[in-house]
Design an enzyme around this catalytic site. Structure first.
Site, PDB file in Angstrom:
ATOM      1  N   ASN A  43       0.863  -1.184   0.000  1.00 28.22           N
ATOM      2  CA  ASN A  43       0.000   0.000   0.000  1.00 28.22           C
ATOM      3  C   ASN A  43       0.904   1.241   0.000  1.00 28.22           C
ATOM      4  O   ASN A  43       1.495   1.572   1.031  1.00 28.22           O
ATOM      5  CB  ASN A  43      -0.897  -0.038   1.255  1.00 28.22           C
ATOM      6  CG  ASN A  43      -1.756   1.200   1.389  1.00 28.22           C
ATOM      7  OD1 ASN A  43      -1.820   2.027   0.479  1.00 28.22           O
ATOM      8  ND2 ASN A  43      -2.417   1.333   2.534  1.00 28.22           N
ATOM      9  N   LEU A  44       1.022   1.883  -1.152  1.00 31.12           N
ATOM     10  CA  LEU A  44       1.958   3.017  -1.258  1.00 31.12           C
ATOM     11  C   LEU A  44       1.366   4.315  -0.706  1.00 31.12           C
ATOM     12  O   LEU A  44       2.050   5.334  -0.657  1.00 31.12           O
ATOM     13  CB  LEU A  44       2.396   3.212  -2.718  1.00 31.12           C
ATOM     14  CG  LEU A  44       3.102   2.007  -3.355  1.00 31.12           C
ATOM     15  CD1 LEU A  44       3.640   2.376  -4.744  1.00 31.12           C
ATOM     16  CD2 LEU A  44       4.235   1.491  -2.491  1.00 31.12           C
ATOM     17  N   LYS A  45       0.096   4.270  -0.325  1.00 32.91           N
ATOM     18  CA  LYS A  45      -0.576   5.441   0.279  1.00 32.91           C
ATOM     19  C   LYS A  45      -0.358   6.679  -0.585  1.00 32.91           C
ATOM     20  O   LYS A  45      -0.362   6.586  -1.804  1.00 32.91           O
ATOM     21  CB  LYS A  45      -0.087   5.633   1.718  1.00 32.91           C
ATOM     22  CG  LYS A  45      -0.192   4.320   2.522  1.00 32.91           C
ATOM     23  CD  LYS A  45      -0.027   4.489   3.996  1.00 32.91           C
ATOM     24  CE  LYS A  45      -0.192   3.131   4.670  1.00 32.91           C
ATOM     25  NZ  LYS A  45      -0.188   3.209   6.114  1.00 32.91           N
ATOM     26  N   HIS A  51      -9.786   0.587   4.812  1.00 33.98           N
ATOM     27  CA  HIS A  51      -8.510   0.899   5.469  1.00 33.98           C
ATOM     28  C   HIS A  51      -8.755   1.949   6.560  1.00 33.98           C
ATOM     29  O   HIS A  51      -9.540   2.882   6.369  1.00 33.98           O
ATOM     30  CB  HIS A  51      -7.497   1.420   4.444  1.00 33.98           C
ATOM     31  CG  HIS A  51      -6.107   1.474   5.017  1.00 33.98           C
ATOM     32  ND1 HIS A  51      -5.717   2.471   5.884  1.00 33.98           N
ATOM     33  CD2 HIS A  51      -5.038   0.663   4.860  1.00 33.98           C
ATOM     34  CE1 HIS A  51      -4.457   2.252   6.247  1.00 33.98           C
ATOM     35  NE2 HIS A  51      -4.023   1.160   5.632  1.00 33.98           N
ATOM     36  N   GLU A 110      -5.436  -5.274  10.466  1.00 32.63           N
ATOM     37  CA  GLU A 110      -4.431  -4.235  10.672  1.00 32.63           C
ATOM     38  C   GLU A 110      -4.764  -3.429  11.929  1.00 32.63           C
ATOM     39  O   GLU A 110      -5.588  -2.497  11.875  1.00 32.63           O
ATOM     40  CB  GLU A 110      -4.416  -3.266   9.485  1.00 32.63           C
ATOM     41  CG  GLU A 110      -4.084  -3.913   8.160  1.00 32.63           C
ATOM     42  CD  GLU A 110      -3.590  -2.872   7.157  1.00 32.63           C
ATOM     43  OE1 GLU A 110      -2.426  -2.957   6.760  1.00 32.63           O
ATOM     44  OE2 GLU A 110      -4.366  -1.962   6.815  1.00 32.63           O
ATOM     45  N   GLY A 117       2.037   2.224  10.628  1.00 27.27           N
ATOM     46  CA  GLY A 117       2.950   3.353  10.456  1.00 27.27           C
ATOM     47  C   GLY A 117       3.703   3.751  11.713  1.00 27.27           C
ATOM     48  O   GLY A 117       4.313   4.812  11.763  1.00 27.27           O
ATOM     49  N   SER A 120       3.165  -2.221  10.358  1.00 27.96           N
ATOM     50  CA  SER A 120       4.607  -2.218  10.628  1.00 27.96           C
ATOM     51  C   SER A 120       5.288  -3.549  10.296  1.00 27.96           C
ATOM     52  O   SER A 120       6.165  -4.017  11.017  1.00 27.96           O
ATOM     53  CB  SER A 120       4.894  -1.802  12.076  1.00 27.96           C
ATOM     54  OG  SER A 120       4.492  -0.454  12.271  1.00 27.96           O
TER      55      SER A 120
END
Ligand code: PGA
Length: 226
Positions: free
Chosen positions: A6-8, A86, A152, A158, A188
């Protein structure tokens, strides 16, 4: 095993072109199932050894929805995978009701739905994680054949602090009592913990954020579990 990135809100189209090229050159044919979710403004044409997926979309084909992207924009890039639920989208106001609408829309289109759930620290500390996760799954079809569930924990996203292995194992086993869908862990995931996490009994893969932002770092994760 599924290894999803997930490159956000990172990467321009130009930088993602380089990312995609590097990834493609370094993936092997028998590599795991790799899906990368770039920002939608960076979707690339081209055939790669990985799939591109959508971080977000609006449940429409197209229309008067300022600032949104719909199915026709995803179809242009042959996108068939979408993150839904998400926590970073939920934090922006996406409710369970809206997520249900998004889910149903994707299901009708036969998309692979990566439905994300996770508790925050308050819920964890008050020992209500399992019932909370079950409630997040209440409104979706757990029998849908192209469903993947990503567990998650919000507090692990993060932060550099992943959930501990026993806790992940316990939660995934609990989720397994609710659904047969593949179960991912996210929060993470990094080079140090990916092997152990992916060896957890019910773990079907990982959803990686920070450690996937650079192509080289993402490839190193994939190599670690090859
Ligand atoms: P992280 O993000 O790996 O940076 O914790 C995971 C995610 O948000 O999916």
């Amino acid at each position: 095993m599924k290894i999803y990135a997930n490159l956000k809100c990172n990467h321009t189209r130009k930088s993602f072109e380089n990312y995609a090229k590097f990834l493609d050159e370094n993936l092997m044919l028998d590599d795991k199932e790799i899906v990368v979710f770039p920002p939608s403004s960076a979707f690339c044409y081209g055939k790669y050894k990985f799939r591109q997926g959508a971080q977000n979309f609006y449940p429409c084909e197209n229309g008067n929805f300022t600032g949104e992207i719909g199915l026709s924009m995803l179809n242009e890039f042959n996108i068939k995978d979408a993150l839904t639920g998400h926590s970073e989208r939920r934090n922006l106001g996406e409710s369970d009701e809206f997520l249900k609408v998004k889910f149903e829309f994707l299901k009708e289109q036969n998309f692979n739905i990566i439905f994300c759930i996770g508790e925050n620290l308050d819920i964890k500390n008050s020992n209500k994680t399992k019932e909370f996760l079950a409630s997040q799954l209440n409104d979706i079809d757990l029998e849908y054949e192209n469903l993947v569930i990503a567990y998650e924990p919000v507090w692990a996203i993060g932060t550099g602090v992943s959930a501990n292995l026993d806790d992940i194992a316990e939660i995934l086993e609990f989720l397994r009592t609710l659904t047969n869908a593949p179960l991912l862990y996210g929060g993470s995931v990094n080079l140090e913990n990916i092997s152990e996490i992916s060896n957890i009994k019910e773990c079907g893969g990982v959803l990686v954020g920070s450690a996937s932002f650079e192509a080289k770092s993402f490839i190193n994760l994939i190599k670690e579990v090859r």
